[in-house]
Write an enzyme that holds these catalytic residues in place. Structure first.
Site, PDB file in Angstrom:
ATOM      1  N   ASP A  55      59.770  32.031 -29.612  1.00 38.15           N
ATOM      2  CA  ASP A  55      58.204  31.723 -29.470  1.00 38.15           C
ATOM      3  C   ASP A  55      57.694  32.979 -30.553  1.00 38.15           C
ATOM      4  O   ASP A  55      57.598  34.017 -30.255  1.00 38.15           O
ATOM      5  CB  ASP A  55      57.700  31.855 -28.116  1.00 38.15           C
ATOM      6  CG  ASP A  55      56.211  31.633 -27.888  1.00 38.15           C
ATOM      7  OD1 ASP A  55      55.438  32.126 -29.093  1.00 38.15           O
ATOM      8  OD2 ASP A  55      55.688  31.190 -26.982  1.00 38.15           O
TER       9      ASP A  55
ATOM     10  N   TYR B 227      54.940  34.409 -21.942  1.00 39.16           N
ATOM     11  CA  TYR B 227      53.658  33.946 -21.223  1.00 39.16           C
ATOM     12  C   TYR B 227      53.938  33.458 -20.119  1.00 39.16           C
ATOM     13  O   TYR B 227      54.820  32.476 -19.544  1.00 39.16           O
ATOM     14  CB  TYR B 227      53.107  32.937 -22.373  1.00 39.16           C
ATOM     15  CG  TYR B 227      51.944  32.149 -21.743  1.00 39.16           C
ATOM     16  CD1 TYR B 227      50.880  32.832 -21.338  1.00 39.16           C
ATOM     17  CD2 TYR B 227      51.909  30.685 -21.933  1.00 39.16           C
ATOM     18  CE1 TYR B 227      49.562  32.087 -20.798  1.00 39.16           C
ATOM     19  CE2 TYR B 227      50.994  30.048 -21.475  1.00 39.16           C
ATOM     20  CZ  TYR B 227      49.765  30.770 -20.920  1.00 39.16           C
ATOM     21  OH  TYR B 227      48.688  29.898 -20.477  1.00 39.16           O
TER      22      TYR B 227
ATOM     23  N   LYS C  59      46.393  30.048 -31.076  1.00 37.59           N
ATOM     24  CA  LYS C  59      46.509  31.574 -31.318  1.00 37.59           C
ATOM     25  C   LYS C  59      46.020  31.717 -32.853  1.00 37.59           C
ATOM     26  O   LYS C  59      45.082  31.304 -33.308  1.00 37.59           O
ATOM     27  CB  LYS C  59      47.509  32.128 -30.722  1.00 37.59           C
ATOM     28  CG  LYS C  59      47.778  31.822 -29.214  1.00 37.59           C
ATOM     29  CD  LYS C  59      46.563  32.269 -28.177  1.00 37.59           C
ATOM     30  CE  LYS C  59      46.687  31.766 -26.844  1.00 37.59           C
ATOM     31  NZ  LYS C  59      47.328  30.421 -26.610  1.00 37.59           N
TER      32      LYS C  59
ATOM     33  N   ARG D  49      49.686   7.494 -32.403  1.00 35.24           N
ATOM     34  CA  ARG D  49      50.506   8.486 -32.006  1.00 35.24           C
ATOM     35  C   ARG D  49      51.949   8.713 -32.694  1.00 35.24           C
ATOM     36  O   ARG D  49      52.380  10.154 -32.670  1.00 35.24           O
ATOM     37  CB  ARG D  49      50.777   7.861 -30.566  1.00 35.24           C
ATOM     38  CG  ARG D  49      51.844   8.880 -29.719  1.00 35.24           C
ATOM     39  CD  ARG D  49      52.080   8.698 -28.272  1.00 35.24           C
ATOM     40  NE  ARG D  49      51.827   7.114 -27.643  1.00 35.24           N
ATOM     41  CZ  ARG D  49      52.619   6.189 -27.692  1.00 35.24           C
ATOM     42  NH1 ARG D  49      53.893   6.456 -28.165  1.00 35.24           N
ATOM     43  NH2 ARG D  49      52.275   4.975 -27.369  1.00 35.24           N
TER      44      ARG D  49
HETATM   45  O1  P1T Z   1      47.973  27.748 -24.338  1.00 37.19           O
HETATM   46  P1  P1T Z   1      48.976  26.857 -24.944  1.00 37.19           P
HETATM   47  O2  P1T Z   1      48.298  26.538 -26.448  1.00 37.19           O
HETATM   48  O3  P1T Z   1      49.447  26.091 -24.476  1.00 37.19           O
HETATM   49  O4  P1T Z   1      49.899  28.068 -25.439  1.00 37.19           O
HETATM   50  C1  P1T Z   1      51.000  28.614 -24.539  1.00 37.19           C
HETATM   51  C2  P1T Z   1      51.359  29.677 -25.147  1.00 37.19           C
HETATM   52  C3  P1T Z   1      52.786  29.836 -25.581  1.00 37.19           C
HETATM   53  N1  P1T Z   1      53.308  30.885 -25.887  1.00 37.19           N
HETATM   54  C4  P1T Z   1      52.613  32.279 -25.863  1.00 37.19           C
HETATM   55  C5  P1T Z   1      53.264  33.490 -26.406  1.00 37.19           C
HETATM   56  C6  P1T Z   1      51.272  32.068 -25.436  1.00 37.19           C
HETATM   57  O5  P1T Z   1      50.876  33.528 -25.352  1.00 37.19           O
HETATM   58  C7  P1T Z   1      50.902  30.939 -24.890  1.00 37.19           C
HETATM   59  C8  P1T Z   1      49.433  31.152 -24.328  1.00 37.19           C
HETATM   60  N2  P1T Z   1      48.927  32.223 -23.984  1.00 37.19           N
HETATM   61  C9  P1T Z   1      47.695  32.525 -23.636  1.00 37.19           C
HETATM   62  C10 P1T Z   1      46.767  31.386 -23.279  1.00 37.19           C
HETATM   63  C11 P1T Z   1      47.273  33.803 -23.275  1.00 37.19           C
HETATM   64  O6  P1T Z   1      46.111  34.195 -23.015  1.00 37.19           O
HETATM   65  O7  P1T Z   1      48.296  34.854 -23.535  1.00 37.19           O
END
Ligand code: P1T
Length: 381
Positions: A170, A98, A195, A46
């Protein structure tokens, strides 16, 4: 070094044991110690993992940052950043983020005494107006998900630093290939590496990047203490992916531009949101602070019934949450990614029941256009 060279090489050295050119996946929970306090700097999985460290260095370099701290998801990375504040503190946030970020802040952290102000950051004066004596963080998402609103990062970061606040961007939608917030004065970049960074829709991950020693120390501490770490295999997959980030992003951008220009004059499209179009209210700002416009665009079809049919009729664009993979996806933010927002708040920022978000992949763009055309043809039948 140029971006492409760093994407392929940064953070990676041939494996010290075998000379393997690709960083191995160190699948180990723990490390042998020769005697008490005698070890090679690795104690527990970890806390330390060689594959994870290589991926962290790779992405930090691409963001032009000193430190990368990886997490098991994007929201876990964002959650770790709230470890920079305590009960009674105040955070200023983009009013469109988001939906999961909204949920994390409003539905969890308000219970622990953190206050959030949701402001339209397309005008940075709104940030200044929202500052109070307890404000600690300015949390910016730009371009926003899914409305593609843009915040002037340089001005927002200056307002933050003039007021001794920490600014966070972000950067999930743009990636460091198209936007580097640290170079514009931001203190922290956060990503959902799920992403574009990973780009193949087969990993959930997140990362924080900063140049600030104190922030790094605190977030690194939280990474270990709270423990939302990614698996070595996921780290390896992300690092495999960043090697082609520049190639993929160029193609996402090219395809999205063609598609946006196709969609902008169609009768069935009531509104279109894409920073690469001259009609986007912040197109000039986008050109100034971004090196491209990315692969995300939203359209408002003006009617829910038609929208529902459209979402059922596309064949290449798959109806699914997430974005940023090589394959094209379509999503209905109001009922999917942004369902946790109160309906009146969604309406206010433009997430109507007829808003459709497209994550434009890197398939042949003619096929993508044809897919949308056949979906629309089915509607008028
Ligand atoms: O899904 P995760 O890896 O936990 O990420 C969260 C997140 C954070 N910031 C942005 C700009 C995001 O678009 C997301 C996750 N978004 C999606 C799952 C979506 O479909 O928009």
């Amino acid at each position: 070094m140029g971006f492409a060279t760093d994407a392929i090489h940064a953070g990676q050295i041939p494996d010290p044991t075998t000379g393997a050119v690709m960083t191995p996946i160190y699948m180990t929970t723990t490390y042998a110690q020769e005697g008490l306090h005698e070890h090679k700097g690795y104690e527990y999985g970890r806390t330390h993992n060689f594959t994870r460290a290589a991926m962290e260095k790779n992405i930090a370099k691409l963001e032009n940052g000193k430190f990368g701290i990886a997490f098991s998801s994007g929201v876990a990375a964002i959650q770790a950043l709230l470890g920079l504040v305590k009960a009674g503190d105040h955070v200023i946030v983009s009013d469109n983020v988001y939906g999961g970020t909204y949920r994390l802040f409003e539905k969890i952290w308000t219970d622990y005494g953190i206050k959030f102000s949701w402001v339209d950051m397309s005008d940075v004066n709104n940030i200044t107006d929202a500052i109070s004596e307890n404000t600690k963080l300015v949390y910016i998402e730009t371009p926003t998900n899914p409305m593609l609103n843009i915040t002037d990062i340089r001005s927002a970061a200056k307002i933050a630093s003039d007021n001794k606040l920490v600014s966070i961007v972000d950067n999930t939608f743009m990636t460091p290939y198209f936007q580097r917030p640290l170079e514009l004065g931001a203190d922290i970049v956060v990503h959902s590496s799920t992403k574009y960074l990973n780009g193949h829709s087969d990993v959930i991950g997140g990362i924080v990047v900063t140049n600030n020693d104190k922030i790094n120390e605190r977030v690194r501490y939280i990474q270990n203490a709270a423990g939302a770490v990614p698996s070595p295999f996921d780290c390896w997959l992300i690092m495999r992916s960043t090697k082609t980030l520049h190639v993929r992003m160029k193609q996402h951008n090219e395809n999205a531009l063609v598609l946006a220009n196709y969609l902008k004059n169609k009768e069935f499209v009531k509104k279109i949101f894409y920073p690469g179009l001259i009609s986007h209210p912040q197109h000039e700002l986008a050109k100034k602070q971004m090196f491209g416009f990315g692969g995300m665009l939203s359209i408002d079809l003006g009617d829910f019934k038609l929208t529902k049919h459209f979402l059922k009729s596309t064949k290449i664009f798959t109806l699914a949450e997430s974005l940023g993979g090589v394959e094209s996806l379509v999503c209905h933010p109001a009922s999917m990614t942004h369902a946790s927002l109160p309906p009146e708040e969604r309406e206010r920022i433009g997430i109507t029941d007829s808003l459709v978000r497209l994550s434009v992949g890197i398939e042949d763009v003619d096929d993508l256009i044809e897919d949308i055309e056949q979906a629309i043809l089915q509607l008028v039948k």
